[in-house]
Design an enzyme around this catalytic site. Structure first.
Site, PDB file in Angstrom:
ATOM      1  N   ARG A 143       0.844  -1.191   0.000  1.00  0.00           N
ATOM      2  CA  ARG A 143       0.000   0.000   0.000  1.00  0.00           C
ATOM      3  C   ARG A 143       0.885   1.250   0.000  1.00  0.00           C
ATOM      4  NH1 ARG A 143      -2.850  -3.241   3.847  1.00  0.00           N
ATOM      5  NH2 ARG A 143      -2.000  -2.054   5.578  1.00  0.00           N
TER       6      ARG A 143
ATOM      7  N   ASP B  91       2.205   5.101  -0.190  1.00  0.00           N
ATOM      8  CA  ASP B  91       1.715   6.357   0.376  1.00  0.00           C
ATOM      9  C   ASP B  91       1.413   7.370  -0.718  1.00  0.00           C
ATOM     10  OD1 ASP B  91       2.017   5.383   2.971  1.00  0.00           O
ATOM     11  OD2 ASP B  91       4.048   6.193   3.178  1.00  0.00           O
TER      12      ASP B  91
ATOM     13  N   TYR C 241      12.140  -1.360  -4.026  1.00  0.00           N
ATOM     14  CA  TYR C 241      11.912   0.053  -4.325  1.00  0.00           C
ATOM     15  C   TYR C 241      13.196   0.684  -4.852  1.00  0.00           C
ATOM     16  CZ  TYR C 241       7.498   0.140  -1.637  1.00  0.00           C
ATOM     17  OH  TYR C 241       6.221  -0.069  -1.180  1.00  0.00           O
TER      18      TYR C 241
ATOM     19  N   ARG D 151      11.482   5.561   2.983  1.00  0.00           N
ATOM     20  CA  ARG D 151      11.803   6.992   2.918  1.00  0.00           C
ATOM     21  C   ARG D 151      12.565   7.452   4.153  1.00  0.00           C
ATOM     22  NH1 ARG D 151       7.320  10.548   2.330  1.00  0.00           N
ATOM     23  NH2 ARG D 151       5.791   8.983   2.920  1.00  0.00           N
TER      24      ARG D 151
END
Length: 276
Positions: free
Chosen positions: A55, A57, A118, A206
């Protein structure tokens, strides 16, 4: 009972104008737009059980997102030859279903996954970011040293409690195994961090990038990101890197479909409340 079949969808999106993946009232989200479009093509409520691998952001992009849903077998047989093209005509240009195929009923896009990968893109060019790539690259105001970034990343690989880097949720574990974390500088000068793990908790990637960047520009020691792993609560000193530099590029699954259910069961035992 109506016979149903499970479909795997490979999805890409520019997250700039989306409030994340999960459907939210009065907000434009990836899941919301996808379900609305499926309802338009197939009929309201025909597609059920939309489940995503991770999911993302608000503002985070994806080139390799995976989700699954269930359709009545007769509906799938009637539409399978043309559904992908119909979705391409109706979906907005910042959201694409790149592939769609029938899979085992035991496939679970979230819990059967073995890894998520990622990439985070940063430029330290003195003039900033190429205007045509401003939605996918973070402009960093200081010079970044690739060797320092690499050294900072090395201390974060492996299985650790990443509580210092996670937004904790009740009953959710912050134990994760990072199997890959490295930096490269591409020919165009863009720095790219590749981060792969079995799963991630909210804002973890992040946060890791934010910690490594201040080590990379010399404001923190290269050991500082790894030293934070001793914390058992979120480190307030860590600045979460902006969402627009981050892209979900791949999700991995067992090669043998017979392993989908076994992997899903094992994942649920480990992380009943995992974020992704």
């Amino acid at each position: 009972m109506e016979e149903r079949t499970r479909l795997r969808l490979d999805v890409a999106y520019d997250g700039t104008a989306f409030s994340g993946w999960a459907a939210q009232p009065q907000r434009r989200t990836v899941a919301g737009v996808l379900v609305e479009t499926l309802d338009l093509v197939l009929g309201t409520g025909v597609a059920t059980g939309l489940t995503v691998a991770g999911r993302t952001d608000a503002g985070v992009h994806a080139s390799g997102q995976v989700c699954h849903l269930d359709l009545p077998v007769d509906v799938w047989r009637a539409h399978e030859g043309r559904l992908l093209r119909r979705l391409a005509r109706l979906l907005p240009t910042d959201l694409r279903v790149r592939a769609m195929r029938e899979v085992s009923a035991t496939f679970d896009a979230r819990f059967s996954a073995t890894f998520r990968r990622y990439e985070y893109r940063v430029t330290d060019a003195p003039w900033g970011c190429d205007p045509l790539r401003r939605h996918e690259i973070l402009a960093w105001p200081r010079v970044l040293d690739l060797d320092r970034l690499t050294a900072a990343a090395a201390g974060l690989v492996g299985e650790h409690d990443f509580a210092a880097y996670c937004r904790r949720k009740e009953n959710a574990t912050t134990l994760r195994e990072v199997t890959r974390l490295d930096w490269r500088r591409d020919a165009d000068g863009i720095l790219v961090a590749t981060v792969q793990a079995d799963a991630f908790c909210q804002a973890m990637v992040r946060s890791l990038v934010g910690a490594m960047l201040v080590a990379g520009d010399g404001r923190r020691p290269v050991r500082w990101p790894a030293d934070l792993l001793a914390r058992r609560e979120r480190a307030s000193e860590v600045t979460v890197a902006p969402a627009h530099g981050l892209t979900l590029v791949a999700v991995g699954y067992p090669d043998d479909p017979a392993e989908y259910a076994r992997r899903a069961e094992a994942t649920r035992r480990l992380r009943v409340s995992a974020d992704s």
